[in-house]
Design an enzyme around this catalytic site. Structure first.
Site, mmCIF file in Angstrom:
data_model
loop_
_atom_site.group_PDB
_atom_site.id
_atom_site.type_symbol
_atom_site.label_atom_id
_atom_site.label_comp_id
_atom_site.label_asym_id
_atom_site.label_seq_id
_atom_site.Cartn_x
_atom_site.Cartn_y
_atom_site.Cartn_z
ATOM 1 C CE LYS A 177 5.567 -1.661 0.265
ATOM 2 N NZ LYS A 177 6.888 -1.620 0.942
ATOM 3 C CG HIS B 180 5.214 -3.025 -3.748
ATOM 4 N ND1 HIS B 180 4.688 -1.801 -3.982
ATOM 5 C CD2 HIS B 180 6.567 -2.963 -3.514
ATOM 6 C CE1 HIS B 180 5.925 -1.205 -4.247
ATOM 7 N NE2 HIS B 180 6.963 -1.807 -3.756
#
Length: 271
Positions: free
Chosen positions: A161, A157
């Site tokens: 995040k 990600h």
């Protein structure tokens, strides 16, 4: 023509919030009915569609009562603490709630279940229809590959995040573990360093990558002798999450109360 479904968006000035606002505005059967953000946000008071040059007539507010006043469903991709406050407000106001937030503790999930006794809530670690189809495939693959295959879950990600592994990776692990008759809490390995010894074949390993602007990549690897099977999902845009969220909102519109997930929306449980 039927009356549009009135939807409010939490975190309306964030990356996912803006994608959700655009999706609602583009859907002929939906209407933007509210836009929420945290106190102190520079977006407060602005039109929710200003970022796209749209005049929606819906200002971004931090007042939960005002933000939910005209809504039938709230879609929330924020943080656990904020989502829990929103869930309590939705339960009190009779507003349905779609939760895409991840990182909940077991106690927080229990709190959400309590609110679902008063209003309909859909909780899913990933709203993408494609990801949820992958979950279905993983259940079948794990049952067929239950012997002689080591299982590893790799997820990547963007740098912003804040939780790891991702909620989607954990849900994939839970799906695989359940198919194998195991409890993920007992067999998950979240990190390896140093002299670890040989791999325990009963474990499910996780590897986490964070960097750049990666939207979300997930791969479950079944590594056997002489072959590897990989089941992957890669997101190139948050649009898939937004469209899945609208499907979830439409599903909740016909439910008075209860806790649901994307398996309910896609008819997997009925099947």
């Amino acid at each position: 023509m039927s009356t549009p479904l009135r939807i409010a968006i939490a975190g309306a000035s964030g990356r996912m919030g803006r994608m959700l606002v655009e999706a609602v505005l583009a859907a002929p059967d939906c209407q933007l009915a509210g836009a929420l953000d945290v106190p102190g946000s520079p977006a407060l008071g602005q039109d929710a569609g200003a970022f796209a040059g749209r005049d929606t007539g819906v200002p971004i507010t931090s007042d939960l009562t005002a933000g939910l006043a005209n809504a039938q469903v709230l879609i929330d991709f924020t943080r656990p603490e904020g989502t829990l406050a929103h869930a309590a407000a939705c339960a009190a106001a009779g507003v349905k709630l779609v939760i895409g937030t991840t990182g909940f503790s077991e106690a927080q999930k229990a709190e959400i279940r309590g609110h679902a006794e008063r209003t309909a809530i859909l909780l899913a670690p990933n709203m993408s229809v494609g990801v949820n189809v992958v979950m279905r495939l993983l259940d079948q693959a794990a049952r067929a590959l239950s012997q002689g295959y080591d299982i590893e879950i790799i997820e990547a990600h963007h740098r912003h995040k804040v939780d790891a592994p991702s909620g989607t990776a954990l849900a994939m692990g839970e799906t695989v573990a359940a198919a194998l008759g195991r409890d993920l809490k007992d067999c998950a390995v979240y990190g390896r360093e140093g002299v670890t010894g040989e791999r325990d074949p009963s474990t499910i390993g996780f590897a986490t990558i964070r960097g750049g602007d990666i939207i979300g990549d997930h791969t479950v690897l079944f590594a056997g002798t002489g072959e590897r099977i990989e089941i992957s999902h890669k997101s190139s845009s948050r649009a898939g999450y937004a469209q899945g969220s609208l499907r979830a909102a439409r599903f909740l519109a016909t439910r008075a109360s209860g806790l649901f997930d994307m398996g309910d929306v896609l008819g997997f449980k009925a099947a």
